[in-house]
Write an enzyme that holds these catalytic residues in place. Structure first.
Site, mmCIF file in Angstrom:
data_model
loop_
_atom_site.group_PDB
_atom_site.id
_atom_site.type_symbol
_atom_site.label_atom_id
_atom_site.label_comp_id
_atom_site.label_asym_id
_atom_site.label_seq_id
_atom_site.Cartn_x
_atom_site.Cartn_y
_atom_site.Cartn_z
ATOM 1 N N ASP A 237 34.501 62.725 76.297
ATOM 2 C CA ASP A 237 35.607 63.501 76.859
ATOM 3 C C ASP A 237 36.863 63.480 75.993
ATOM 4 O OD1 ASP A 237 34.265 64.537 79.063
ATOM 5 O OD2 ASP A 237 34.461 62.642 80.130
ATOM 6 N N ASP B 34 28.820 69.255 80.774
ATOM 7 C CA ASP B 34 30.278 69.268 80.600
ATOM 8 C C ASP B 34 30.674 69.161 79.128
ATOM 9 O OD1 ASP B 34 29.077 67.978 82.801
ATOM 10 O OD2 ASP B 34 30.930 67.111 83.495
HETATM 11 N N1 GLY Z 1 33.445 66.254 83.396
HETATM 12 C C1 GLY Z 1 33.285 65.501 84.579
HETATM 13 C C2 GLY Z 1 33.246 66.330 85.800
HETATM 14 O O1 GLY Z 1 33.257 67.554 85.745
HETATM 15 O O2 GLY Z 1 33.220 65.742 86.873
#
Ligand code: GLY
Length: 394
Positions: free
Chosen positions: A110, A171
């Site tokens: 992330d 994601d």
């Molecule tokens: N990227 C983590 C979520 O969307 O919860």
């Protein structure tokens, strides 16, 4: 760098009711949180400070969602030109530079979400050199998670953790723009190669034949063989987690723009058509797309907001086409529903810009609450609609 609209135009934009409500909440939250960070989600529609944990004091810069907060401030500054927003965002940019230099909580893919909004945005908008350096450090760090021979970026955890090894998640598509930007800045082909290979692996394995998506997928880290799909935040391994599908729409679209690979545009549209076909009557999805009208399952307004940004991006990719018209009309329908039914009225009724999001229902975390990322993408969606030609931070 940005070309902000003239003052008169900005005043008119900021007075549009949906934007005016959102901007007033961002302003109020800056006053409430100072230079600290709200938590991932609200509790009973109010954001608490991010709780203290380990070395981190209450309100500290940890986790994957803190950059959505300066991200909202940059958007607010672009719309209004008010220095309150820019100055708050610049203080966060300095804090993100400190975070990456001190190596705090960086074991995650992330870094893309974090450093695109906190550091690439001030570089794009102001040419901030310190922010540029911070973003380049974060991109280098992210590259440590690129696994050979699988050709994927590991999502979570320490690289030696057997439970997380070789695992990626949908994601992650949104973390690729940091690497694309680093390639543009440095000319280092490692970044572009990682984006191409990772996105192709997701196209081939995380996107299923019926155009739904797995949330997560495992590769054998030694041989590079694709192993199996699973979920972490969805209803079942073989269901379709709504936010994952929305990450697929926006993420594949952005990576098509970066690479020019037509198959990624196709992947984005496959995600998009599946998403649209599984929306309930008010156009805001249940938290997992297995649920349909008549269910009392919670909605995930954040998935809707992400999808709107994806549809606006799809419209921009093929201007003047029938598909662009479809994308724009989907974006407007979903956004209209968020404005009419999910934004708090009056705005002071919550600290969140939109209500009724879900973070992680299986773990009972942030269910039917506001979310920092839902708020960010809602404001990005309103900005995209209000400022055609707006240049994404991604
Ligand atoms: N990227 C983590 C979520 O969307 O919860």
């Amino acid at each position: 760098m940005t070309s902000t609209p003239p003052t008169q135009e900005r005043t008119a934009l900021a007075a549009q009711p949906a934007l005016a409500g959102a901007l007033s909440t961002v302003r109020r939250n800056i006053a409430a949180f100072g230079d600290l960070y709200p938590d991932d989600t609200t509790q009973d529609d109010r954001y608490p400070l991010r709780p203290a944990e380990g070395i981190f004091a209450e309100g500290g810069n940890r986790g994957w969602t803190t950059s959505f907060w300066p991200g909202m401030q940059w958007l607010s500054w672009e719309i209004t030109g008010d220095e309150v927003f820019r100055d708050a965002a610049l203080r966060h940019a300095a804090d993100f530079e400190r975070r990456v230099r001190q190596g705090e909580d960086l074991d995650t893919h992330d870094l893309g979400f974090l450093y695109t909004l906190a550091s690439v945005a001030p570089w794009r908008l102001l040419g901030d050199e310190d922010a540029r350096q911070a973003a380049l450090l974060a991109a280098d760090h992210l590259m440590k998670r690129f696994l050979e021979p699988a050709g994927i970026i590991q999502a979570w955890g320490d690289l030696s953790d057997p439970a997380q090894r070789g695992r990626t998640i949908i994601d992650s598509l949104m973390n690729m723009p940091l690497l694309t930007w680093a390639h543009e800045q440095t000319g280092d082909e490692r970044f572009a190669d990682a984006v191409r290979r990772h996105t192709i692996q997701l196209r081939d394995h995380i996107l299923r034949e019926d155009d739904s998506t797995f949330h997560t997928f495992y590769w054998d880290a030694e041989t590079g063989e694709p192993l199996r799909g699973a979920t972490e935040q969805g209803a079942h391994d073989d269901s379709c987690w709504a936010r994952g599908q929305a990450w697929g729409i926006y993420g594949f679209a952005l990576n098509h723009r970066a690479t020019g690979d037509a198959s990624l545009l196709d992947a984005a549209w496959r995600c998009a058509d599946y998403f649209l076909a599984h929306l309930p009557a008010d156009d805001v999805p249940f938290w997992d797309l297995v649920y349909h009208d008549g269910s009392d399952a919670p909605r995930d307004s954040s998935a809707a907001a992400i999808a709107v940004c994806g549809f606006f991006e799809l419209a921009d990719l093929e201007p003047g086409t029938v598909r662009a018209e479809r994308a724009t009309s989907a974006a407007n329908a979903i956004l209209d529903s968020l404005v009419a039914r999910y934004a708090p009225e009056p705005p002071e009724a919550s600290d969140a810009l939109i209500l009724h999001g879900v973070y992680d229902l299986p773990k009972h975390n942030g269910v039917d609450e506001g979310t920092l990322w839902g708020d960010y993408f809602y404001l990005e969606a309103l900005t995209r609609r209000a400022l055609p030609g707006w240049k994404p931070y991604w």
